[in-house]
Design a protein around this motif. Structure first.
Motif, short mmCIF file in Angstrom:
data_model
loop_
_atom_site.label_atom_id
_atom_site.label_comp_id
_atom_site.label_asym_id
_atom_site.label_seq_id
_atom_site.Cartn_x
_atom_site.Cartn_y
_atom_site.Cartn_z
N UNK A 191 0.79 -1.35 0.06
CA UNK A 191 0.00 -0.25 0.03
C UNK A 191 0.90 0.90 -0.26
N UNK A 192 0.47 2.19 -0.61
CA UNK A 192 1.31 3.32 -0.49
C UNK A 192 1.24 3.87 0.91
N UNK A 193 2.74 4.38 1.57
CA UNK A 193 3.44 4.49 2.44
C UNK A 193 4.04 3.11 2.82
N UNK A 194 3.58 2.01 2.16
CA UNK A 194 4.47 0.28 3.18
C UNK A 194 5.10 0.00 2.66
N UNK A 195 6.16 -1.00 3.35
CA UNK A 195 6.99 -1.14 3.02
C UNK A 195 8.02 -1.60 1.39
N UNK A 196 7.02 -2.70 1.05
CA UNK A 196 6.88 -3.05 -0.42
C UNK A 196 6.11 -1.85 -1.57
N UNK A 197 5.36 -0.92 -1.44
CA UNK A 197 4.93 -0.22 -2.22
C UNK A 197 5.00 -0.19 -3.56
N UNK A 198 4.28 -0.37 -4.29
CA UNK A 198 4.23 -0.18 -5.87
C UNK A 198 5.45 -2.07 -6.26
N UNK A 199 5.64 -3.12 -5.16
CA UNK A 199 6.34 -4.16 -5.60
C UNK A 199 5.48 -4.89 -7.26
N UNK A 200 3.83 -4.44 -7.18
CA UNK A 200 3.54 -5.16 -8.54
C UNK A 200 4.00 -3.86 -10.08
N UNK A 201 4.88 -3.96 -9.57
CA UNK A 201 5.71 -3.37 -11.23
C UNK A 201 7.19 -4.55 -11.59
N UNK A 202 6.98 -5.30 -10.79
CA UNK A 202 8.15 -6.28 -11.06
C UNK A 202 7.33 -7.56 -11.60
N UNK A 203 8.05 -8.71 -12.29
CA UNK A 203 8.29 -9.63 -12.46
C UNK A 203 6.65 -9.97 -13.78
N UNK A 204 6.75 -8.92 -14.26
CA UNK A 204 6.02 -8.32 -15.67
C UNK A 204 4.35 -8.51 -15.12
#
Lengths: 132, 132, 132, 132
Positions: C76-89
């Protein structure tokens, strides 16, 4: 059974040694049984475009459990697998990719090498593959 | 000046040592000044999805010559670089990517680490970056 | 140990049964330990856009060996993995993806379900995952 | 009229039976009239690279409502459809993809098979296509 990092690094070390012996600069990639990268090395001064080619050669060799050059013989114009290279986000089907087996003759991954002639690429890949 | 394979492998060895010391399993990637992969290692049992993330962290750190976490602070909703992650075929902007400098303080590449908490990822990347 | 086709088809059958029981129409995907697709089924009338989502949920669950919703809490915004969704296609990080273990508690793959609310998606995925 | 999941699973079951009968390990994909995946199965030990190829064969057969091998005859160097494989995120134009019709001779989808010689791939696809 799957490729370990120790095995992959051993294969890369053997491939680098062979590359130096025949005076070439190589990109060397090792993938596991799932065709995912385990280890990679680009020798100083090696062609930049060979980075992606070495990884695709390793993947192609594991995708079909055969040397990449064998796929290439079948993918020529008029061949039974013409233009198979359009699959899997791009295959590389000239020599330089070789499956890697364990002591039980099970395929545990593959190595891909790119940076010189395809004969040299194959020779360096073989040095890596047979080191395990 | 550019990253050599020797330097990249030294950084990976130092990062692996730190990863073992803190009981984690990491994907570790090193890119050169051109943001192209020089060396990579995936430790046995490391998350498969962290492969791509480690490479993207290394590239992101070199793309902007700063730690990935700094980019992430600016890419939040309302921030000045909101959703910058959509560029360059995908950035990763949380901690774990660090630029690597030579003795003249010139940036010669970057390291990216993924496989645990972002704090651990950053600590392992730092161990690698400072080994050169 | 890796997912067999028999196991994957058993998981899909159990998931379909649960989907019918709660009056939903689902896309159901099962991947193996290498995060590669083993079996897939799209129920008649299921959302077309959920096809890709179900596959990405299964891959995401195996990429990080955890339920997809857990990744989403950290991205989530502000979370430690923010925008991880851009990895691994492209990752999908809301609920509906669950790792699958064998009797020795080893992860052999994952299931991803999409087509209804995330609560329903998760319930159907769980029915599939626990059938093995 | 469109492919149902029941029909797709019936086609895959028939294809698997044929694959076993001729001692091959196949990836089998069925798409609907919209060229979107309905069902998929990868037999244990089947080539990993054939996963994507089987799906692309099924899509190609439905994209042009003809057997994939027919497209391949026209896509050779000098042919009228030379390198058509570059379209649609990658086509596969050698045998193994066959349109599927209903009892009214309407095309409702297609099947794609990959994992052996193109002759075997086609034979297994035909077993699946004619089962509906």
């Amino acid at each position: 059974m799957n490729m370990t990092l120790d095995q992959a690094e051993k294969a890369i070390a053997a491939a680098k040694k062979k590359a130096v012996a025949i005076d070439t600069k190589m990109n060397i990639a090792v993938v596991d049984a799932g065709a995912n990268l385990v280890a990679f090395a680009r020798m100083d001064g090696a062609w930049l475009g060979s980075l992606d080619i070495s990884i695709k050669k390793a993947k192609t060799a594991r995708f079909f459990d055969m040397n990449t050059g064998v796929v290439g013989e079948l993918s020529q114009p008029g061949g039974s697998l013409y233009n198979i290279e359009h699959s899997n986000n791009g295959l590389i089907t000239f020599p330089g990719g070789i499956p890697i087996k364990n002591s039980k003759d099970e395929i545990i991954g593959a190595i891909g090498v790119s940076g010189s002639s395809v004969e040299n690429d194959h020779a360096v890949a073989e040095a890596g593959a047979t080191s395990i």
